[in-house]
Structure formats: structure tokens, C-alpha cells
Write a protein that holds these residues in place. Structure first.
Motif, PDB file in Angstrom:
ATOM      1  N   ALA A 186      -2.502 -11.916   3.926  1.00 59.03           N
ATOM      2  CA  ALA A 186      -2.377 -12.176   5.334  1.00 59.03           C
ATOM      3  C   ALA A 186      -3.830 -11.719   5.747  1.00 59.03           C
ATOM      4  CB  ALA A 186      -1.304 -11.660   6.274  1.00 59.03           C
ATOM      5  N   ASP A 187      -5.036 -11.846   4.799  1.00 61.07           N
ATOM      6  CA  ASP A 187      -6.112 -11.366   5.396  1.00 61.07           C
ATOM      7  C   ASP A 187      -6.301  -9.614   5.576  1.00 61.07           C
ATOM      8  OD1 ASP A 187      -8.848 -11.862   5.740  1.00 61.07           O
ATOM      9  OD2 ASP A 187      -8.767 -11.612   7.751  1.00 61.07           O
ATOM     10  N   LEU A 188      -5.328  -8.887   5.023  1.00 62.87           N
ATOM     11  CA  LEU A 188      -5.392  -7.565   5.064  1.00 62.87           C
ATOM     12  C   LEU A 188      -5.307  -6.959   3.499  1.00 62.87           C
ATOM     13  CD1 LEU A 188      -2.495  -6.737   7.772  1.00 62.87           C
ATOM     14  CD2 LEU A 188      -5.110  -6.667   8.188  1.00 62.87           C
ATOM     15  N   ASP A 189      -6.247  -5.767   3.417  1.00 69.66           N
ATOM     16  CA  ASP A 189      -6.069  -5.172   2.462  1.00 69.66           C
ATOM     17  C   ASP A 189      -4.785  -4.426   2.436  1.00 69.66           C
ATOM     18  OD1 ASP A 189      -8.583  -5.428   1.740  1.00 69.66           O
ATOM     19  OD2 ASP A 189      -9.445  -3.555   2.608  1.00 69.66           O
ATOM     20  N   VAL A 190      -3.951  -4.431   1.027  1.00 71.70           N
ATOM     21  CA  VAL A 190      -2.385  -3.913   1.069  1.00 71.70           C
ATOM     22  C   VAL A 190      -2.367  -3.375  -0.222  1.00 71.70           C
ATOM     23  CG1 VAL A 190      -0.194  -4.856   0.759  1.00 71.70           C
ATOM     24  CG2 VAL A 190      -1.803  -5.972   2.067  1.00 71.70           C
ATOM     25  N   TYR A 191      -2.091  -2.004  -0.249  1.00 72.46           N
ATOM     26  CA  TYR A 191      -1.760  -1.272  -1.355  1.00 72.46           C
ATOM     27  C   TYR A 191      -0.241  -1.554  -2.016  1.00 72.46           C
ATOM     28  CZ  TYR A 191       0.005   3.021  -4.049  1.00 72.46           C
ATOM     29  OH  TYR A 191       0.356   3.782  -5.038  1.00 72.46           O
ATOM     30  N   VAL A 192      -0.175  -1.883  -3.117  1.00 72.54           N
ATOM     31  CA  VAL A 192       0.986  -2.432  -3.863  1.00 72.54           C
ATOM     32  C   VAL A 192       1.505  -1.589  -4.777  1.00 72.54           C
ATOM     33  CG1 VAL A 192       1.849  -4.306  -5.217  1.00 72.54           C
ATOM     34  CG2 VAL A 192       0.078  -4.871  -3.797  1.00 72.54           C
ATOM     35  N   ALA A 193       2.797  -1.023  -4.692  1.00 70.09           N
ATOM     36  CA  ALA A 193       3.305  -0.187  -5.554  1.00 70.09           C
ATOM     37  C   ALA A 193       4.610  -0.790  -6.242  1.00 70.09           C
ATOM     38  CB  ALA A 193       3.719   1.241  -4.598  1.00 70.09           C
ATOM     39  N   GLY A 194       4.886  -0.328  -7.034  1.00 67.47           N
ATOM     40  CA  GLY A 194       5.931  -0.765  -8.074  1.00 67.47           C
ATOM     41  C   GLY A 194       6.045  -1.885  -8.931  1.00 67.47           C
ATOM     42  N   ASN A 195       7.186  -2.668  -9.072  1.00 65.42           N
ATOM     43  CA  ASN A 195       7.411  -3.934  -9.970  1.00 65.42           C
ATOM     44  C   ASN A 195       7.211  -5.088  -9.087  1.00 65.42           C
ATOM     45  OD1 ASN A 195       8.426  -5.740 -11.633  1.00 65.42           O
ATOM     46  ND2 ASN A 195      10.537  -4.878 -11.620  1.00 65.42           N
ATOM     47  N   THR A 196       6.231  -5.883  -9.476  1.00 65.98           N
ATOM     48  CA  THR A 196       5.809  -6.946  -8.630  1.00 65.98           C
ATOM     49  C   THR A 196       6.786  -7.949  -9.117  1.00 65.98           C
ATOM     50  OG1 THR A 196       4.081  -7.298 -10.387  1.00 65.98           O
ATOM     51  CG2 THR A 196       3.300  -6.166  -8.510  1.00 65.98           C
ATOM     52  N   VAL A 237       9.889  -4.053  -0.057  1.00 64.48           N
ATOM     53  CA  VAL A 237       9.754  -3.131   0.950  1.00 64.48           C
ATOM     54  C   VAL A 237       8.416  -3.198   1.521  1.00 64.48           C
ATOM     55  CG1 VAL A 237      10.186  -0.668   2.138  1.00 64.48           C
ATOM     56  CG2 VAL A 237      11.433  -1.552   0.020  1.00 64.48           C
ATOM     57  N   ILE A 238       8.420  -3.297   2.794  1.00 60.24           N
ATOM     58  CA  ILE A 238       6.858  -2.984   3.506  1.00 60.24           C
ATOM     59  C   ILE A 238       6.967  -1.731   4.270  1.00 60.24           C
ATOM     60  CG2 ILE A 238       5.434  -3.801   5.327  1.00 60.24           C
ATOM     61  CD1 ILE A 238       6.166  -6.740   4.886  1.00 60.24           C
ATOM     62  N   LEU A 239       5.911  -1.019   3.992  1.00 55.06           N
ATOM     63  CA  LEU A 239       5.845   0.493   4.615  1.00 55.06           C
ATOM     64  C   LEU A 239       4.990   0.156   5.763  1.00 55.06           C
ATOM     65  CD1 LEU A 239       6.674   3.402   5.060  1.00 55.06           C
ATOM     66  CD2 LEU A 239       5.313   3.880   2.895  1.00 55.06           C
ATOM     67  N   VAL A 240       5.161   0.362   6.783  1.00 55.25           N
ATOM     68  CA  VAL A 240       4.111   0.363   7.794  1.00 55.25           C
ATOM     69  C   VAL A 240       3.512   1.746   8.189  1.00 55.25           C
ATOM     70  CG1 VAL A 240       3.357  -0.479  10.283  1.00 55.25           C
ATOM     71  CG2 VAL A 240       5.140  -1.487   8.901  1.00 55.25           C
ATOM     72  N   TYR A 241       2.417   2.215   8.079  1.00 51.44           N
ATOM     73  CA  TYR A 241       2.115   3.569   8.065  1.00 51.44           C
ATOM     74  C   TYR A 241       1.801   4.125   9.701  1.00 51.44           C
ATOM     75  CZ  TYR A 241      -2.643   1.303   8.225  1.00 51.44           C
ATOM     76  OH  TYR A 241      -3.735   0.529   8.605  1.00 51.44           O
ATOM     77  N   ASP A 242       1.650   5.306   9.638  1.00 48.37           N
ATOM     78  CA  ASP A 242       1.235   5.776  10.940  1.00 48.37           C
ATOM     79  C   ASP A 242      -0.201   5.616  11.244  1.00 48.37           C
ATOM     80  OD1 ASP A 242      -0.186   7.819   9.468  1.00 48.37           O
ATOM     81  OD2 ASP A 242       1.474   9.238   9.506  1.00 48.37           O
ATOM     82  N   ILE A 243      -0.634   6.180  12.423  1.00 46.98           N
ATOM     83  CA  ILE A 243      -2.083   5.811  12.847  1.00 46.98           C
ATOM     84  C   ILE A 243      -3.161   6.250  12.127  1.00 46.98           C
ATOM     85  CG2 ILE A 243      -1.347   5.430  15.378  1.00 46.98           C
ATOM     86  CD1 ILE A 243      -2.294   8.179  15.928  1.00 46.98           C
ATOM     87  N   PHE A 244      -2.847   6.953  11.115  1.00 44.61           N
ATOM     88  CA  PHE A 244      -3.941   7.598  10.332  1.00 44.61           C
ATOM     89  C   PHE A 244      -4.142   6.845   8.767  1.00 44.61           C
ATOM     90  CE2 PHE A 244      -2.034  11.216  12.640  1.00 44.61           C
ATOM     91  CZ  PHE A 244      -3.283  11.526  13.127  1.00 44.61           C
ATOM     92  N   ASP A 292      -3.106  -2.510   5.428  1.00 44.63           N
ATOM     93  CA  ASP A 292      -3.880  -1.690   6.300  1.00 44.63           C
ATOM     94  C   ASP A 292      -3.826  -2.358   7.546  1.00 44.63           C
ATOM     95  OD1 ASP A 292      -5.754   0.091   7.174  1.00 44.63           O
ATOM     96  OD2 ASP A 292      -7.415  -0.678   5.907  1.00 44.63           O
ATOM     97  N   PHE A 293      -3.070  -2.320   8.246  1.00 47.80           N
ATOM     98  CA  PHE A 293      -3.036  -3.187   9.717  1.00 47.80           C
ATOM     99  C   PHE A 293      -4.225  -2.699  10.551  1.00 47.80           C
ATOM    100  CE2 PHE A 293       1.452  -3.319   8.550  1.00 47.80           C
ATOM    101  CZ  PHE A 293       1.575  -4.520   8.954  1.00 47.80           C
ATOM    102  N   LEU A 294      -4.801  -1.471  10.491  1.00 52.24           N
ATOM    103  CA  LEU A 294      -5.882  -0.993  11.136  1.00 52.24           C
ATOM    104  C   LEU A 294      -7.343  -1.461  10.751  1.00 52.24           C
ATOM    105  CD1 LEU A 294      -4.411   2.441  12.062  1.00 52.24           C
ATOM    106  CD2 LEU A 294      -4.302   0.447  13.378  1.00 52.24           C
ATOM    107  N   ARG A 295      -7.191  -1.723   9.482  1.00 51.28           N
ATOM    108  CA  ARG A 295      -8.334  -2.469   8.609  1.00 51.28           C
ATOM    109  C   ARG A 295      -9.280  -1.389   8.552  1.00 51.28           C
ATOM    110  NH1 ARG A 295      -8.410  -8.263   9.019  1.00 51.28           N
ATOM    111  NH2 ARG A 295      -6.629  -8.966  10.299  1.00 51.28           N
ATOM    112  N   GLY A 296      -9.108   0.001   8.106  1.00 52.20           N
ATOM    113  CA  GLY A 296      -9.939   0.928   7.932  1.00 52.20           C
ATOM    114  C   GLY A 296     -10.389   1.739   9.416  1.00 52.20           C
ATOM    115  N   ALA A 297      -9.837   1.381  10.567  1.00 50.12           N
ATOM    116  CA  ALA A 297     -10.156   2.098  11.718  1.00 50.12           C
ATOM    117  C   ALA A 297      -9.124   3.028  12.220  1.00 50.12           C
ATOM    118  CB  ALA A 297     -10.687   1.063  12.917  1.00 50.12           C
ATOM    119  N   GLN A 298      -8.881   3.695  11.281  1.00 49.53           N
ATOM    120  CA  GLN A 298      -7.528   4.666  11.611  1.00 49.53           C
ATOM    121  C   GLN A 298      -7.686   5.841  12.731  1.00 49.53           C
ATOM    122  OE1 GLN A 298      -8.887   4.214   8.510  1.00 49.53           O
ATOM    123  NE2 GLN A 298      -9.330   6.280   7.763  1.00 49.53           N
TER     124      GLN A 298
END
Length: 247
Positions: free
Chosen positions: A26-36, A42-49, A74-80
Motif C-alpha cells: 500500500a505504498d508503505l515500507d513494511v517490516y516483514v517478520a515470520g513465515n510468509t 498480524v499487523i503490528l502498529v508501532y508507537d510514534i517513534f 511505516d505509517f509515519l514514512r520515516g517522520a517519527q
């Protein structure tokens, strides 16, 4: 910020954010963990950092405990949020944070983006039969907001939440877990719990990690503190166990 957890405005994160290998969803950078090729997602939504190593380790733990693929967009697109704004003890810091929130952390826009991410993830990872979402602090609010009617998620949750609103619970249609630190408002947690437990048709779980600070499962986790490290592991295991019943 109205509704923002006061504890979130006092503590700095531990360490620094980091660049990690990512996919595009969806045009976002996404860290992918585990078995694809897993059946659970699961989607983990980080805190503001943003993409802090502690949060990414949490994603790894969810994947391990659930045999799932876990995504951290990376919802904040690097602008944490800038750690120098904390503690938020003068007007200049407050104004800088307010501008950051308006420009990058809009709840409405990021809730819409979260729904775009899961829609595209369903296509990208077709083996996943069901998805869950869990958010940290600010991210917890997003998780709550996508838990209503016609949600694409089978379960949701929050850890050390902010912007708690019992009205969000009234709209929930899926199982929901909340893990609170000792720094959340006990009155707000109690009010949230009362409304959540009143929804007899929806399984729920609320637990208090009263020895932990706001952020103990995200960027403020301090792994040099043995108690924090232990409770970090316990928190992610508890979320995974809860999700595992519904995925």
C-alpha cells in the motif's frame, strides 16, 4: 494533545530507530517478520517513534509464538517523533509535536491507510486465512478504530494505549485485548474495561502490568532492565495466546 497519554509526553525512547529490510505494501515500507506462507497474519502498529528495534523484536515474537507472518508498516514514512521533544516541558517542544501529529500522525488518515495495508496484504500473502491487529500507544487507537462493523480483522488489541474512548468499544465487533502499564490512568482503564466486559458477545481481556512504564512493549522498552525484559516477553506472549484463539 487531547486524550494523549500524559506518560507518553515525559519519557524518551531507549536507543534509536533503525533502517531495516522492507517490502512495499500500500505504498508503505513494511517490516516483514515470520513465515510468509503462514495461515495466520498480524499487523503490528508501532508507537510514534517508528521502526525501533524493540518494536521489531515484538513483531518477531508474535511471529514465533503464532507461526504467523507479522507486518510492521511505516505509517509515519520515516517522520517519527523526535526524541528531543521528550519530556515535553516547554512550548517549543509542544508546538513541534503538535505539528508532527497534524502532518504525519492523523488518526483518520492512518486508520484508512491501515485498512489499505490489510487489503493489499491479503493479496500479497494469500495463505493467510485470518488477520489480527495490535497497536502500541498511538497505534492502539488505530487498532481500536478498525475493530468495528465489517472489519477485515478477526481480533485486535492495544498495549500501553492512548486516546482511550469507551465509545470505541461500543462499536467493536471482534475480540479485543488491552495490556496497560502502571502509568496509564486507572480511571480510564476501568471505564474502558467496564464497557468492554459488558459486551458479552465479544471475548475480551484487560490486564495491568503495573510494574511497567508506558511504552514497555515498544520504543521505550529497556532490555538492560531485567524486569522490563521479562514483562516485554510476557506481554507479547499474552497477545499471541489471545490472538491464537481466534486466528
Amino acid at each position: 494533545m487531547s486524550g494523549f497519554n500524559k506518560a507518553c509526553c515525559t519519557r524518551t525512547p531507549v536507543g534509536t530507530s533503525q533502517s531495516v529490510p522492507v517490502s512495499k505494501i500500500a505504498d508503505l515500507d513494511v517490516y516483514v517478520a515470520g513465515n510468509t506462507s503462514a495461515k495466520r497474519g498480524v499487523i503490528l502498529v508501532y508507537d510514534i517513534f517508528g521502526l525501533y528495534p524493540q518494536t521489531l523484536k515484538g513483531a518477531d515474537r508474535l511471529s514465533e509464538h503464532l507461526d504467523a507472518v507479522t507486518l510492521v508498516p511505516d505509517f509515519l514514512r520515516g517522520a517519527q517523533a523526535d526524541p528531543s521533544w521528550f519530556p515535553m516541558d516547554n512550548q517549543e517542544k509542544k508546538e513541534a509535536f503538535g505539528k508532527f501529529f497534524t502532518d504525519h500522525a492523523s488518526l483518520e488518515k492512518n486508520t484508512e491507510k491501515l485498512l489499505e495495508v490489510v487489503a493489499e496484504a491479503k493479496t500479497k500473502y494469500p495463505s493467510v486465512e485470518k488477520w489480527a491487529v495490535v497497536g502500541l500507544c498511538w497505534g492502539g487507537k488505530l487498532a481500536a478504530l478498525v475493530s468495528g462493523e465489517n472489519t477485515p480483522f478477526a481480533a485486535s488489541g492495544q498495549a500501553h494505549p492512548s486516546f482511550l474512548a469507551p465509545d470505541d468499544v461500543k462499536n467493536m465487533t471482534i475480540p479485543h485485548i488491552v495490556l496497560a502499564s502502571g502509568e496509564e490512568s486507572k480511571e480510564e482503564i476501568a471505564a474502558y474495561k467496564e464497557v468492554l466486559e459488558a459486551k458479552k458477545d465479544i471475548p475480551s481481556e484487560i490486564d495491568l502490568y503495573d510494574t511497567q512504564v508506558h511504552g514497555w512493549m515498544g520504543a521505550r522498552a529497556d532490555f538492560n532492565d531485567e524486569e522490563n525484559k521479562k514483562e516485554f516477553e510476557r506481554g507479547y506472549k499474552q497477545v499471541a495466546y489471545f490472538f491464537g484463539k481466534f486466528l
